[in-house]
Design a protein around this motif. Structure first.
Motif, PDB file in Angstrom:
ATOM      1  N   CYS A  82      17.691  70.922   2.000  1.00  0.00           N
ATOM      2  CA  CYS A  82      19.264  70.262   1.553  1.00  0.00           C
ATOM      3  C   CYS A  82      20.324  71.523   2.002  1.00  0.00           C
ATOM      4  N   LEU A  83      19.932  72.419   2.034  1.00  0.00           N
ATOM      5  CA  LEU A  83      20.887  74.465   2.571  1.00  0.00           C
ATOM      6  C   LEU A  83      21.754  73.982   3.343  1.00  0.00           C
ATOM      7  N   VAL A  84      22.271  73.056   4.000  1.00  0.00           N
ATOM      8  CA  VAL A  84      22.919  72.673   4.628  1.00  0.00           C
ATOM      9  C   VAL A  84      25.033  72.874   4.895  1.00  0.00           C
ATOM     10  N   LEU A  85      24.962  73.332   5.685  1.00  0.00           N
ATOM     11  CA  LEU A  85      26.594  74.006   5.819  1.00  0.00           C
ATOM     12  C   LEU A  85      27.576  73.050   6.115  1.00  0.00           C
ATOM     13  N   PRO A  86      29.022  72.993   5.773  1.00  0.00           N
ATOM     14  CA  PRO A  86      30.070  71.690   6.255  1.00  0.00           C
ATOM     15  C   PRO A  86      29.581  71.002   7.312  1.00  0.00           C
ATOM     16  N   ALA A  87      29.944  70.167   7.451  1.00  0.00           N
ATOM     17  CA  ALA A  87      29.676  69.688   8.698  1.00  0.00           C
ATOM     18  C   ALA A  87      30.875  69.926  10.457  1.00  0.00           C
ATOM     19  N   CYS A  88      32.225  70.399   9.633  1.00  0.00           N
ATOM     20  CA  CYS A  88      33.227  71.519  10.533  1.00  0.00           C
ATOM     21  C   CYS A  88      32.574  71.696  11.780  1.00  0.00           C
ATOM     22  N   ASN A  89      33.593  71.407  12.619  1.00  0.00           N
ATOM     23  CA  ASN A  89      32.645  72.094  13.430  1.00  0.00           C
ATOM     24  C   ASN A  89      33.045  74.230  13.694  1.00  0.00           C
ATOM     25  N   THR A  90      34.758  73.393  12.807  1.00  0.00           N
ATOM     26  CA  THR A  90      35.658  75.101  13.409  1.00  0.00           C
ATOM     27  C   THR A  90      34.978  76.684  12.023  1.00  0.00           C
ATOM     28  N   VAL A  91      34.484  75.172  10.850  1.00  0.00           N
ATOM     29  CA  VAL A  91      34.416  76.683   9.955  1.00  0.00           C
ATOM     30  C   VAL A  91      33.015  77.140  10.233  1.00  0.00           C
ATOM     31  N   ALA A  92      32.274  76.002  10.567  1.00  0.00           N
ATOM     32  CA  ALA A  92      30.155  76.366  11.113  1.00  0.00           C
ATOM     33  C   ALA A  92      30.629  77.696  12.660  1.00  0.00           C
ATOM     34  N   GLY A  93      31.304  76.857  13.747  1.00  0.00           N
ATOM     35  CA  GLY A  93      31.928  77.986  14.265  1.00  0.00           C
ATOM     36  C   GLY A  93      32.111  79.332  14.088  1.00  0.00           C
ATOM     37  N   ILE A  94      32.696  79.439  12.890  1.00  0.00           N
ATOM     38  CA  ILE A  94      33.076  80.840  12.466  1.00  0.00           C
ATOM     39  C   ILE A  94      32.159  81.370  11.499  1.00  0.00           C
ATOM     40  N   LEU A  95      31.105  80.689  11.542  1.00  0.00           N
ATOM     41  CA  LEU A  95      29.948  81.094  10.592  1.00  0.00           C
ATOM     42  C   LEU A  95      29.011  81.891  11.636  1.00  0.00           C
ATOM     43  N   THR A  96      28.722  81.114  12.298  1.00  0.00           N
ATOM     44  CA  THR A  96      28.024  81.286  13.526  1.00  0.00           C
ATOM     45  C   THR A  96      28.643  82.650  14.121  1.00  0.00           C
ATOM     46  N   GLU A  97      29.818  82.980  14.925  1.00  0.00           N
ATOM     47  CA  GLU A  97      30.268  84.292  15.075  1.00  0.00           C
ATOM     48  C   GLU A  97      30.081  85.687  14.257  1.00  0.00           C
ATOM     49  N   ASP A 146      24.251  76.381  12.281  1.00  0.00           N
ATOM     50  CA  ASP A 146      25.483  75.366  11.966  1.00  0.00           C
ATOM     51  C   ASP A 146      25.480  74.943  10.969  1.00  0.00           C
ATOM     52  N   THR A 147      23.680  74.008  10.419  1.00  0.00           N
ATOM     53  CA  THR A 147      24.148  73.398   9.978  1.00  0.00           C
ATOM     54  C   THR A 147      22.873  74.487   8.377  1.00  0.00           C
ATOM     55  N   GLY A 148      22.950  75.445   8.251  1.00  0.00           N
ATOM     56  CA  GLY A 148      21.760  75.797   7.301  1.00  0.00           C
ATOM     57  C   GLY A 148      20.481  76.547   7.971  1.00  0.00           C
ATOM     58  N   LEU A 149      19.198  76.777   7.181  1.00  0.00           N
ATOM     59  CA  LEU A 149      18.373  76.471   7.985  1.00  0.00           C
ATOM     60  C   LEU A 149      17.547  75.620   9.453  1.00  0.00           C
ATOM     61  N   SER A 150      16.841  76.775  10.302  1.00  0.00           N
ATOM     62  CA  SER A 150      16.347  75.093  10.992  1.00  0.00           C
ATOM     63  C   SER A 150      15.470  74.325  10.220  1.00  0.00           C
ATOM     64  N   ALA A 151      14.951  73.326  11.498  1.00  0.00           N
ATOM     65  CA  ALA A 151      13.465  72.838  10.691  1.00  0.00           C
ATOM     66  C   ALA A 151      12.427  73.469  10.910  1.00  0.00           C
ATOM     67  N   ASP A 152      12.486  74.899  11.758  1.00  0.00           N
ATOM     68  CA  ASP A 152      11.283  75.770  12.394  1.00  0.00           C
ATOM     69  C   ASP A 152      11.377  76.733  10.936  1.00  0.00           C
ATOM     70  N   ALA A 153      12.312  76.740  10.170  1.00  0.00           N
ATOM     71  CA  ALA A 153      12.470  77.697   8.642  1.00  0.00           C
ATOM     72  C   ALA A 153      11.260  76.640   8.324  1.00  0.00           C
ATOM     73  N   ALA A 154      11.224  75.323   7.520  1.00  0.00           N
ATOM     74  CA  ALA A 154      10.805  74.952   7.295  1.00  0.00           C
ATOM     75  C   ALA A 154       9.394  74.699   6.930  1.00  0.00           C
ATOM     76  N   MET A 155       9.023  74.460   8.336  1.00  0.00           N
ATOM     77  CA  MET A 155       7.458  74.309   8.800  1.00  0.00           C
ATOM     78  C   MET A 155       6.800  76.227   8.817  1.00  0.00           C
ATOM     79  N   LEU A 156       7.741  77.504   8.600  1.00  0.00           N
ATOM     80  CA  LEU A 156       7.123  78.614   8.533  1.00  0.00           C
ATOM     81  C   LEU A 156       7.002  78.715   7.381  1.00  0.00           C
ATOM     82  N   VAL A 157       7.820  78.179   6.147  1.00  0.00           N
ATOM     83  CA  VAL A 157       7.516  78.391   5.366  1.00  0.00           C
ATOM     84  C   VAL A 157       6.652  77.767   4.162  1.00  0.00           C
TER      85      VAL A 157
END
Length: 599
Positions: free
Chosen positions: A21-36, A84-95
């Motif tokens: 559930c630790l995901v970021l807002p779906a807004c592409n602008t916000v997500a893009g800024i965070l990615t940068e 952009d959406t928080g943690l990847s599925a790989d992260a959950a699998m790694l845990v």
């Protein structure tokens, strides 16, 4: 199968829900800024060479300091575990995999799991406050990214080569591990699919390893259920006797699976035939004299707690991780702790025999080699240590000892050394400080090597050989030699090794022995030989086996495994005396150290 370990008792389902559930807002602008910002923060840290200076991230030592920068440079500073959406599925699998590391006898806390969980919860709180792209939040995201990557590298390296370098514990333990570039695997897997599959690629593939992990899970279950009862010490218990302790014995053997289908006995405190069979079974799989009598040694073994056995299993899982992944399709395996030799073909034992191994003061080393020839009617050139410590005292007691036992004396180790008359040597002048002589025993029935020795190159001067002292094979604990391995059935082994040569049948070998002269015989096909030390394993019939730690190696390994990883196993600046493994990205063969001359 359930997991009964430290992390298995946590509310893990809730933790995964938090993770997903630790995901970021779906807004592409916000997500893009965070990615940068994430990319920039990761690049800044690497360019500042924080990793190369021994980085401590969120209070956790980062062990992949020499690998992580190169990896992220290759990825152009793009994070693997956060997006952009928080943690990847790989992260959950790694845990999930890190939580399950105790199934391999490893410690989940070594892989930053506690701090990862805390950091995720902190980031969740920041997310709820709407502060997802602050400098503090971005820094924490990168902390999490680095901890995930380092956890994967560290866990993968431990599965591949072990958590402890055996040569720092035992200078006579020489095994070359597999050489695999973990970083290259990581790059490939991350691009092609779930990166968690890396663990399946580096985990030991041996059935012996898999069997021990299953046994570990079973013993964790027994521990959670309360373990097994202690059988009160006292006089030996045997068939047809009646004693209140027998009901304790019955329950103890039922829990460990040695007494099966026992039901409710009408006389639980009577030692019946079924219980005797269970005692024999227990004794057999613990290397005890299988006489069906629960005496002092058997009671002591019964009363080791399930926690003690769990630790013994974990220690031997570590030893499996030290071994090459490919032992060969056909090989000889000697388990020193079991005092047995087996010839294995296509995972099945084709020849099995008892052996005598080195005494605790002169331990048989651990290494792999290739047996290529044997010698019938060998001479025995006595190592100086044995000549001084064992033979010289006998000579001083009996001046005719050398002649009686067909030893010759030479005035040095040169090829042209002169033979001396034993009666003319002043033995009182010789000792540990001064002993220039060389002893050589002629072939024959009294030769310490017997009639055949089997040769494979190694720096310890160790080999397999026959022996004139046949009665020692009747002993349960067979640690009597000076390091070499005395075989119970040397002619059987020789016939097997020559089975590809029609000119060397068993009868022909016997004829060559009867001639009495030394002769080298080369094998039609060399065979791998592995000298190991395992105190817990699963037998070919699926029965768990335990043995006493005759050399005290379990204790040393347990002490090393209890230590927290305090320096990088990847760093080229690692202390060579530290039990952490020096990997430097590619897992090299271990360096050979130490040495001894033994019989």
């Amino acid at each position: 199968m359930q997991n009964y370990h430290k992390y298995g008792n946590r509310p893990f389902i809730l933790f995964l829900v938090t993770l997903i559930c630790l995901v970021l807002p779906a807004c592409n602008t916000v997500a893009g800024i965070l990615t940068e910002k994430l990319n920039a923060e990761l690049k800044k840290r690497i360019e500042l060479e924080m990793f190369r200076q021994g980085l401590v991230c969120q209070g956790e030592l980062i062990c992949g300091t020499s690998l992580i920068p190169d990896y992220y440079i290759h990825r152009e500073y793009k994070p693997v575990w956060v997006n952009d959406t928080g943690l990847s599925a790989d992260a959950a699998m790694l845990v999930t995999s890190l939580e399950s590391s105790t199934d391999d006898g490893l410690r989940a806390e070594d892989y930053h799991l506690t701090r990862i969980e805390q950091l995720i919860n902190e980031l969740r709180q920041i997310h709820d406050q709407g502060e997802i792209d602050t400098a503090e939040a971005v820094s924490m995201w990168i902390d999490l990214e680095v901890l995930f990557t380092d956890a994967l590298l560290l866990y993968g390296s431990h599965l591949l080569g072990g958590r402890v370098n055996p040569e720092t514990l035992h200078p006579d333990w020489i095994l070359a591990g597999d050489s695999i570039d973990l970083m290259n695997i990581l790059r490939t897997v991350v691009l092609s699919g779930p990166s968690i599959t890396i663990f399946d690629r580096v985990r030991p593939p041996h059935g012996g390893y898999t069997g021990l992990t299953a046994l570990l899970s079973e013993y964790h279950r027994i521990a959670v259920d309360g373990g097994w009862p202690v059988v009160a010490m006292g006089p030996s218990l045997r068939k047809d006797e009646q004693d209140p302790r027998i009901s304790q014995l019955r329950r103890r053997l039922t829990i460990s699976g040695d007494l099966m289908n026992s039901g409710e006995s009408l006389q639980p405190d009577v030692f019946d035939e079924t219980l005797e069979s269970a005692v024999i079974r227990f004794q057999g799989r613990h290397g005890l004299n299988a006489d069906g009598i629960a005496g002092e040694k058997t009671l002591s073994a019964l009363n080791l707690s399930v926690e003690d056995r769990i630790r013994q299993i974990e220690l031997n899982l570590e030893r499996w991780r030290w071994l090459p992944h490919d032992l060969g399709e056909r090989y000889i395996l000697v388990n020193t702790a079991d005092f047995r030799l087996k010839v294995v073909e296509n995972n099945h034992t084709t020849l099995d025999m008892r052996v005598v191994v080195g005494k605790p003061a002169r331990q048989t080393p651990v290494f792999s080699s290739r047996l290529s020839y044997m010698v019938v009617n060998p001479y025995w050139t006595v190592p100086t240590t044995i000549a001084v410590n064992d033979i010289l005292p006998k000579i001083k007691k009996d001046p005719e000892y050398l002649t009686k036992n067909r030893f010759r004396v030479f005035d040095g180790w040169q090829q042209d050394a002169q033979e001396l008359t034993p009666e003319l040597v002043d033995w009182t002048t010789l000792g540990k400080r001064y002993f220039p002589l060389r002893f050589r025993q002629d072939p024959g029935a009294m030769n310490a090597l017997g009639r055949i020795k089997f040769m494979f190159p190694n720096k310890f001067a160790v080999y397999l050989h026959d022996t004139p002292h046949r009665t020692l094979f009747n002993e349960t604990i067979r640690g009597f030699s000076s390091g070499c391995i005395r075989t119970e059935k040397p002619l059987d082994l020789a016939a097997y090794l020559m089975s590809g040569n029609a000119g060397w049948t068993r009868e022909k070998l016997a004829e060559a022995i009867e001639k009495g002269s030394q002769r080298n015989i080369h094998l039609p096909a060399p065979i791998l030989i592995h000298l190991l030390y395992m105190t817990a394993w699963i037998a070919e019939d699926g029965i768990p086996q335990f043995r006493d730690d005759i050399y005290g190696r379990d204790r040393l390994l347990e002490k090393a495994l209890r230590q927290r990883v305090t320096r990088s196993p990847f760093s080229p600046r690692s202390n060579p005396d530290d039990p952490s493994f020096e990997l430097q990205g590619v897992f090299p063969q271990r360096q050979k150290v130490g040495g001894a001359a033994v019989e």
